[in-house]
Design an enzyme around this catalytic site. Structure first.
Site, mmCIF file in Angstrom:
data_model
loop_
_atom_site.group_PDB
_atom_site.id
_atom_site.type_symbol
_atom_site.label_atom_id
_atom_site.label_comp_id
_atom_site.label_asym_id
_atom_site.label_seq_id
_atom_site.Cartn_x
_atom_site.Cartn_y
_atom_site.Cartn_z
ATOM 1 N N CYS A 122 0.837 -1.242 0.061
ATOM 2 C CA CYS A 122 -0.059 0.065 0.076
ATOM 3 C C CYS A 122 0.876 1.253 0.024
ATOM 4 C CB CYS A 122 -0.850 0.085 1.308
ATOM 5 S SG CYS A 122 -2.227 -1.085 1.230
ATOM 6 N N CYS A 207 -7.282 -7.533 -3.342
ATOM 7 C CA CYS A 207 -7.442 -7.215 -1.883
ATOM 8 C C CYS A 207 -8.806 -6.949 -1.558
ATOM 9 C CB CYS A 207 -6.592 -6.056 -1.554
ATOM 10 S SG CYS A 207 -4.980 -6.312 -1.893
ATOM 11 N N CYS A 232 -5.158 1.493 4.538
ATOM 12 C CA CYS A 232 -4.019 1.195 3.663
ATOM 13 C C CYS A 232 -2.732 2.360 3.938
ATOM 14 C CB CYS A 232 -4.546 1.493 2.090
ATOM 15 S SG CYS A 232 -5.040 3.333 1.772
#
Length: 243
Positions: A122, A207, A232
């Site tokens: 991320c 994800c 994230c």
């Protein structure tokens, strides 16, 4: 710090007093001196804000983070939004060397091996590109709502992101999902078709999964992790709190 707590407090009070989203967007455009940027994930909240920016003609830079792992439907939503609202949505991609180094170290799907590995992914695909995109901005508009998750229940209309040194502006902070959906229906706003297939929150394809009945709207994000604090890194930066 380029923005102050007193400024954030004043803007928060003013936004809370305004009824219509267009009025809130217009006020933000007038109240923040300098560049204002809007980071859109193409989710329902962000599509609502995009519509309000377009209809008011507010001078707000619109961009999205092209992680390289989006659903095809998300890319189609970018195209349909540009057709509807005319201006291009700037695509901000990860640094190629950072991405190559990440994949060489962790593998193409290494983000599932640990929370640290997922956060590293991320960081490369979202956090660092966001920092580049917001460079020089004085205000950052987001689609965050208090009802999106437990971790977002106390989001104010305006706050100071101390890491970036700018005002973070959340004009939908007090909106319910029902208000978002009603606004979309009333204005015929294009949305990601995945929202009608059980994906209330859409991130990168590897994800994100559909949510089951009764689950939190963000339960489909990084579903293999603990439910607490699943972010994230874009929205869990140090925030200066007012008294």
């Amino acid at each position: 710090m380029s923005a102050s707590l007193s400024q954030a407090d004043i803007i928060s009070r003013e936004l809370a007093a305004l009824t219509h989203l267009e009025a809130r967007i217009g006020f933000i455009a007038r109240a923040v001196a300098g560049k204002i940027a809007f980071s859109t994930s193409l989710g329902v909240e962000d599509q609502v804000i995009l519509h309000a920016i377009a209809t008011t003609g507010a001078a707000i830079d619109v961009f999205t983070l092209d992680t390289g792992r989006h659903f095809p439907e998300t890319l189609d939503t970018i195209e349909s939004s540009e057709r509807r609202y005319a201006p291009r949505i700037r695509l901000i991609a990860p640094n190629a060397r950072d991405l190559e180094s990440l994949v060489a170290r962790d593998g193409i799907n290494g983000f599932r091996s640990s929370i640290d590995a997922r956060k590293a992914c991320c960081d490369v695909r979202k956090v660092r590109p966001l920092q580049r995109a917001l460079a020089g901005a004085r205000g950052w508009v987001t689609g965050l709502r208090r009802g999106q998750s437990v971790g977002r229940h106390s989001i104010p209309f305006a706050e100071i992101d101390t890491g970036l040194g700018l005002l973070k502006l959340n004009p939908l902070a007090d909106w319910s999902l029902e208000q978002v959906e009603a606004y979309i229906a009333a204005n015929d706003i294009p949305i990601n078709p995945l929202h009608t297939r059980g994906y209330p929150s859409v991130g990168c394809q590897p994800c994100t999964r559909p949510v089951r009945p009764g689950e939190d709207v963000r339960a489909g994000r990084w579903w293999w992790e603990n439910e607490d604090g699943k972010e994230c890194g874009l929205h869990n930066r140090p925030i200066a709190e007012s008294s």
